[in-house]
Design an enzyme around this catalytic site. Structure first.
Site, PDB file in Angstrom:
ATOM      1  N   GLU A 108      -0.349  -9.001  -1.207  1.00 27.18           N
ATOM      2  CA  GLU A 108      -0.931  -8.422   0.025  1.00 27.18           C
ATOM      3  C   GLU A 108      -2.139  -7.547  -0.321  1.00 27.18           C
ATOM      4  O   GLU A 108      -2.232  -6.360   0.020  1.00 27.18           O
ATOM      5  CB  GLU A 108       0.098  -7.618   0.838  1.00 27.18           C
ATOM      6  CG  GLU A 108      -0.334  -7.379   2.272  1.00 27.18           C
ATOM      7  CD  GLU A 108       0.574  -6.410   3.034  1.00 27.18           C
ATOM      8  OE1 GLU A 108       0.615  -5.210   2.719  1.00 27.18           O
ATOM      9  OE2 GLU A 108       1.275  -6.876   3.936  1.00 27.18           O
ATOM     10  N   GLU A 164      -2.141   5.096   3.000  1.00 25.15           N
ATOM     11  CA  GLU A 164      -2.112   3.689   2.582  1.00 25.15           C
ATOM     12  C   GLU A 164      -3.490   3.114   2.273  1.00 25.15           C
ATOM     13  O   GLU A 164      -3.633   2.303   1.357  1.00 25.15           O
ATOM     14  CB  GLU A 164      -1.427   2.832   3.651  1.00 25.15           C
ATOM     15  CG  GLU A 164       0.071   3.092   3.815  1.00 25.15           C
ATOM     16  CD  GLU A 164       0.386   4.261   4.735  1.00 25.15           C
ATOM     17  OE1 GLU A 164      -0.546   4.960   5.186  1.00 25.15           O
ATOM     18  OE2 GLU A 164       1.577   4.495   4.986  1.00 25.15           O
ATOM     19  N   ARG A 215       2.020   8.318   9.313  1.00 22.80           N
ATOM     20  CA  ARG A 215       1.754   9.737   9.030  1.00 22.80           C
ATOM     21  C   ARG A 215       0.565  10.289   9.790  1.00 22.80           C
ATOM     22  O   ARG A 215       0.556  11.450  10.178  1.00 22.80           O
ATOM     23  CB  ARG A 215       1.460   9.918   7.536  1.00 22.80           C
ATOM     24  CG  ARG A 215       2.679  10.189   6.737  1.00 22.80           C
ATOM     25  CD  ARG A 215       2.422  10.049   5.259  1.00 22.80           C
ATOM     26  NE  ARG A 215       3.694   9.722   4.646  1.00 22.80           N
ATOM     27  CZ  ARG A 215       4.437  10.594   4.001  1.00 22.80           C
ATOM     28  NH1 ARG A 215       4.028  11.823   3.825  1.00 22.80           N
ATOM     29  NH2 ARG A 215       5.606  10.226   3.512  1.00 22.80           N
ATOM     30  N   ASP A 263       0.794  -1.239   0.000  1.00 18.45           N
ATOM     31  CA  ASP A 263       0.000   0.000   0.000  1.00 18.45           C
ATOM     32  C   ASP A 263       0.820   1.281   0.000  1.00 18.45           C
ATOM     33  O   ASP A 263       0.345   2.334   0.417  1.00 18.45           O
ATOM     34  CB  ASP A 263      -0.912  -0.013   1.227  1.00 18.45           C
ATOM     35  CG  ASP A 263      -0.136  -0.290   2.509  1.00 18.45           C
ATOM     36  OD1 ASP A 263       1.092  -0.077   2.501  1.00 18.45           O
ATOM     37  OD2 ASP A 263      -0.743  -0.714   3.508  1.00 18.45           O
ATOM     38  N   HIS A 276      12.649   5.443  12.905  1.00 22.10           N
ATOM     39  CA  HIS A 276      12.402   5.578  11.456  1.00 22.10           C
ATOM     40  C   HIS A 276      13.054   6.862  10.950  1.00 22.10           C
ATOM     41  O   HIS A 276      13.137   7.853  11.684  1.00 22.10           O
ATOM     42  CB  HIS A 276      10.883   5.609  11.246  1.00 22.10           C
ATOM     43  CG  HIS A 276      10.445   5.431   9.821  1.00 22.10           C
ATOM     44  ND1 HIS A 276      10.548   6.421   8.880  1.00 22.10           N
ATOM     45  CD2 HIS A 276       9.900   4.370   9.179  1.00 22.10           C
ATOM     46  CE1 HIS A 276      10.081   5.984   7.713  1.00 22.10           C
ATOM     47  NE2 HIS A 276       9.680   4.730   7.878  1.00 22.10           N
ATOM     48  N   HIS A 312       5.940   5.080  13.028  1.00 22.83           N
ATOM     49  CA  HIS A 312       6.220   5.971  11.903  1.00 22.83           C
ATOM     50  C   HIS A 312       5.001   6.490  11.151  1.00 22.83           C
ATOM     51  O   HIS A 312       5.132   7.218  10.171  1.00 22.83           O
ATOM     52  CB  HIS A 312       7.126   5.251  10.896  1.00 22.83           C
ATOM     53  CG  HIS A 312       6.447   4.135  10.170  1.00 22.83           C
ATOM     54  ND1 HIS A 312       5.689   4.355   9.039  1.00 22.83           N
ATOM     55  CD2 HIS A 312       6.382   2.816  10.409  1.00 22.83           C
ATOM     56  CE1 HIS A 312       5.206   3.197   8.619  1.00 22.83           C
ATOM     57  NE2 HIS A 312       5.603   2.241   9.435  1.00 22.83           N
TER      58      HIS A 312
HETATM   59  C1  UD1 Z   1       6.602   4.944   3.715  1.00 19.94           C
HETATM   60  C2  UD1 Z   1       5.204   4.542   3.214  1.00 19.94           C
HETATM   61  C3  UD1 Z   1       4.454   3.798   4.290  1.00 19.94           C
HETATM   62  C4  UD1 Z   1       5.277   2.636   4.823  1.00 19.94           C
HETATM   63  C5  UD1 Z   1       6.619   3.147   5.282  1.00 19.94           C
HETATM   64  C6  UD1 Z   1       7.478   1.986   5.719  1.00 19.94           C
HETATM   65  C7  UD1 Z   1       4.109   6.030   1.608  1.00 19.94           C
HETATM   66  C8  UD1 Z   1       3.339   7.270   1.394  1.00 19.94           C
HETATM   67  N1  UD1 Z   1       4.450   5.745   2.866  1.00 19.94           N
HETATM   68  O1  UD1 Z   1       6.420   5.917   4.742  1.00 19.94           O
HETATM   69  O2  UD1 Z   1       3.259   3.299   3.755  1.00 19.94           O
HETATM   70  O3  UD1 Z   1       4.587   2.058   5.910  1.00 19.94           O
HETATM   71  O4  UD1 Z   1       7.268   3.822   4.201  1.00 19.94           O
HETATM   72  O5  UD1 Z   1       8.606   2.414   6.393  1.00 19.94           O
HETATM   73  O6  UD1 Z   1       4.420   5.328   0.665  1.00 19.94           O
HETATM   74  N2  UD1 Z   1      13.925   8.644   4.752  1.00 19.94           N
HETATM   75  C9  UD1 Z   1      15.300   8.603   4.663  1.00 19.94           C
HETATM   76  N3  UD1 Z   1      15.903   7.406   4.326  1.00 19.94           N
HETATM   77  C10 UD1 Z   1      15.183   6.272   4.095  1.00 19.94           C
HETATM   78  C11 UD1 Z   1      13.792   6.337   4.208  1.00 19.94           C
HETATM   79  C12 UD1 Z   1      13.177   7.514   4.522  1.00 19.94           C
HETATM   80  O7  UD1 Z   1      15.967   9.590   4.887  1.00 19.94           O
HETATM   81  O8  UD1 Z   1      15.775   5.229   3.809  1.00 19.94           O
HETATM   82  C13 UD1 Z   1      13.269   9.924   5.114  1.00 19.94           C
HETATM   83  C14 UD1 Z   1      13.341  10.937   3.993  1.00 19.94           C
HETATM   84  O9  UD1 Z   1      13.476  12.205   4.540  1.00 19.94           O
HETATM   85  C15 UD1 Z   1      11.970  10.788   3.360  1.00 19.94           C
HETATM   86  C16 UD1 Z   1      11.107  10.560   4.559  1.00 19.94           C
HETATM   87  O10 UD1 Z   1      11.883   9.691   5.375  1.00 19.94           O
HETATM   88  O11 UD1 Z   1      11.635  11.949   2.663  1.00 19.94           O
HETATM   89  C17 UD1 Z   1       9.727  10.003   4.341  1.00 19.94           C
HETATM   90  O12 UD1 Z   1       9.736   8.877   3.488  1.00 19.94           O
HETATM   91  P1  UD1 Z   1       8.391   8.430   2.720  1.00 19.94           P
HETATM   92  O13 UD1 Z   1       8.717   7.278   1.849  1.00 19.94           O
HETATM   93  O14 UD1 Z   1       7.725   9.601   2.108  1.00 19.94           O
HETATM   94  O15 UD1 Z   1       7.397   7.996   3.878  1.00 19.94           O
HETATM   95  P2  UD1 Z   1       7.522   7.014   5.086  1.00 19.94           P
HETATM   96  O16 UD1 Z   1       7.043   7.759   6.277  1.00 19.94           O
HETATM   97  O17 UD1 Z   1       8.846   6.377   5.138  1.00 19.94           O
HETATM   98  N1  UDP Z   2      12.148  -3.513  10.221  1.00 15.68           N
HETATM   99  C1  UDP Z   2      13.530  -3.537  10.011  1.00 15.68           C
HETATM  100  N2  UDP Z   2      14.330  -2.691  10.750  1.00 15.68           N
HETATM  101  C2  UDP Z   2      13.823  -1.828  11.664  1.00 15.68           C
HETATM  102  C3  UDP Z   2      12.416  -1.787  11.848  1.00 15.68           C
HETATM  103  C4  UDP Z   2      11.619  -2.636  11.106  1.00 15.68           C
HETATM  104  O1  UDP Z   2      14.025  -4.319   9.195  1.00 15.68           O
HETATM  105  O2  UDP Z   2      14.600  -1.093  12.299  1.00 15.68           O
HETATM  106  C5  UDP Z   2      11.297  -4.399   9.412  1.00 15.68           C
HETATM  107  C6  UDP Z   2      10.236  -5.206  10.152  1.00 15.68           C
HETATM  108  O3  UDP Z   2      10.719  -6.460  10.540  1.00 15.68           O
HETATM  109  C7  UDP Z   2       9.108  -5.317   9.120  1.00 15.68           C
HETATM  110  C8  UDP Z   2       9.261  -4.069   8.283  1.00 15.68           C
HETATM  111  O4  UDP Z   2      10.556  -3.556   8.549  1.00 15.68           O
HETATM  112  O5  UDP Z   2       9.310  -6.428   8.261  1.00 15.68           O
HETATM  113  C9  UDP Z   2       8.190  -3.084   8.640  1.00 15.68           C
HETATM  114  O6  UDP Z   2       8.486  -1.844   8.106  1.00 15.68           O
HETATM  115  P1  UDP Z   2       7.751  -0.525   8.527  1.00 15.68           P
HETATM  116  O7  UDP Z   2       7.295  -0.640   9.949  1.00 15.68           O
HETATM  117  O8  UDP Z   2       8.666   0.599   8.175  1.00 15.68           O
HETATM  118  O9  UDP Z   2       6.512  -0.477   7.525  1.00 15.68           O
HETATM  119  P2  UDP Z   2       5.015  -1.030   7.558  1.00 15.68           P
HETATM  120  O10 UDP Z   2       5.067  -2.508   7.735  1.00 15.68           O
HETATM  121  O11 UDP Z   2       4.304  -0.324   8.666  1.00 15.68           O
HETATM  122  O12 UDP Z   2       4.487  -0.626   6.232  1.00 15.68           O
END
Ligand code: UD1
Ligand code: UDP
Length: 370
Positions: free
Chosen positions: A117, A131, A213, A95, A244, A211
């Protein structure tokens, strides 16, 4: 048969990795992998562990990106890749924005879409945000739907998806988890992430992730204030929070919790280290989707800091509790479980409703049959 896997975030990669591994076993299948790079660091951690070699990497991440930026950039770049590869199927998972945009671009190219999924719903447009809408729209675009559970299939049927296009598989995240548990079983503790070295594992461990939103702002403050109080009330508890990388999360977490004694705010862990930490924790407090699915397989109770969940199976089984984001509810449910060993033991006898670790072979078999 040409399959193009599109992945961009940490959970996309964890949950598609076993499907890619399974596809590799079939000579008939030509695999293409496109990373959007929606996440950079957290995606690379997973991709490296599972040995995924991308054919394309759009490298879309920018610091503090918003939904408009990521969506528009991804549409432009993914369109070109799908046209170029012209696969039989595009495969997306879950999602995230990568998922929805991957499916939309495949549709514009009239390419068939497989959704892994499929069918998770809260029926609340803004929770989880974005999502719930990403996955609902992906359902409308997809041609084959891999539902992890019976409940997910039911949701798809309610939306008039034909039964013959739905396959109940279990969650591929459980395939990834079992693969990883097997890989790490003989690895000594000191080989996992260095950030775990300062934690006293002779004490009870409370593992925290957060994490979402829809929790930014006040709810996240409540979560952190709740954690602060728990740390104070239970000085012998080690609280471990891999934070995160989203700056909206980090700002609040570090502001409120950085000076708390028994609180370990660490960087996101690579997947095997995180699995090891889950196994060695006493209790998990999270808003993550994937963690809610993994914890029951390793018999750890999960407290879910959200108002609604699309993963009600674990809650109905009794291994998870949905408690919202209010400080008092967080404190009460954690301290309840820490003090009441009967309640704790009851929770861990529940069975895992999210699959048996064999979802990926079903997915590949059905794609070959389709
Ligand atoms: C995203 C997904 C969410 C998922 C989550 C898993 C969307 C809209 N959201 O949320 O569904 O549950 O990932 O973790 O698709 N950033 C870094 N390095 C990284 C990753 C993120 O610096 O490796 C920072 C960046 O500033 C980035 C921000 O996190 O701009 C937000 O990342 P984004 O992918 O927009 O949303 P998430 O909150 O990570
Ligand atoms: N996870 C990881 N390292 C971390 C935290 C989570 O590898 O420090 C893994 C966790 O085991 C799970 C996945 O990341 O498989 C979940 O990711 P996240 O919570 O970011 O996203 P969501 O599942 O809520 O979309």
């Amino acid at each position: 048969m040409k399959l193009l896997f599109i992945l961009g975030t940490r959970p996309d990669a964890i949950k598609l990795a076993p499907v890619i591994q399974e596809a590799r076993k079939h000579k008939k299948i030509k695999i293409y992998i496109c990373l959007t790079g929606q996440h950079r660091h957290m995606l690379d951690q997973v991709v490296n562990f599972f040995g995924i070699r991308p054919d394309f990497d759009l490298n879309l991440m920018e610091p503090n990106q918003n939904l408009f930026d990521i969506t528009s950039k991804a549409i432009l770049k993914l369109g070109d890749i799908i046209k170029k590869v012209n696969p039989d199927w595009v495969i997306v998972q879950g999602d995230t924005t990568t998922t929805f945009v991957g499916a939309l671009c495949a549709f514009y190219n009239k390419t068939k879409i497989a959704h892994v999924e499929a069918g998770l719903r809260t029926y609340n447009k803004f929770s989880p945000f974005p999502e719930e809408i990403n996955r609902t729209l992906t359902t409308q675009l997809a041609d084959i739907h891999f539902a992890p559970t019976k409940k997910a299939e039911k949701s798809l049927l309610k939306e008039n998806i034909e039964k013959k296009k739905i396959f109940i598989t279990g969650n591929t995240g459980i395939d990834a988890l079992f693969y990883t548990l097997d890989k790490i079983k003989s690895i000594p503790r000191n080989k996992f992430a260095g950030s775990l070295k300062n934690i006293d594992f002779s004490k009870k461990i409370l593992l925290v992730t957060g994490h979402r939103r829809e929790s930014f702002g006040k709810p996240f403050q409540e979560i952190c204030l709740g954690l602060k109080q728990i740390a104070r009330e239970f000085p012998n508890l080690e609280i471990v929070y891999p934070v995160h990388l989203n700056p909206n999360v980090r700002k609040t977490v570090f502001q409120i919790l950085s000076k708390v004694n028994n609180m370990h705010l660490i960087e996101p862990l690579n997947y095997p280290s995180f699995v090891w930490l889950m196994k060695n924790s006493y209790l998990i407090l999270t808003d993550s989707g994937g963690v809610q699915e993994e914890a029951p397989s390793i018999k750890k109770p999960v407290i879910v800091m959200r108002n609604v969940s699309e993963r009600m199976e674990g809650i109905e089984e009794g291994i998870a509790k949905l408690i919202g984001t209010k400080k008092s509810d967080i404190v009460n449910s954690v301290s309840g479980l820490l003090k009441d060993s009967k309640q704790y033991s009851k929770m861990i006898t529940a069975k895992n409703p999210y699959g048996n670790g064999k979802a990926s072979p079903i997915i590949i078999r059905e794609l070959l049959n389709a």
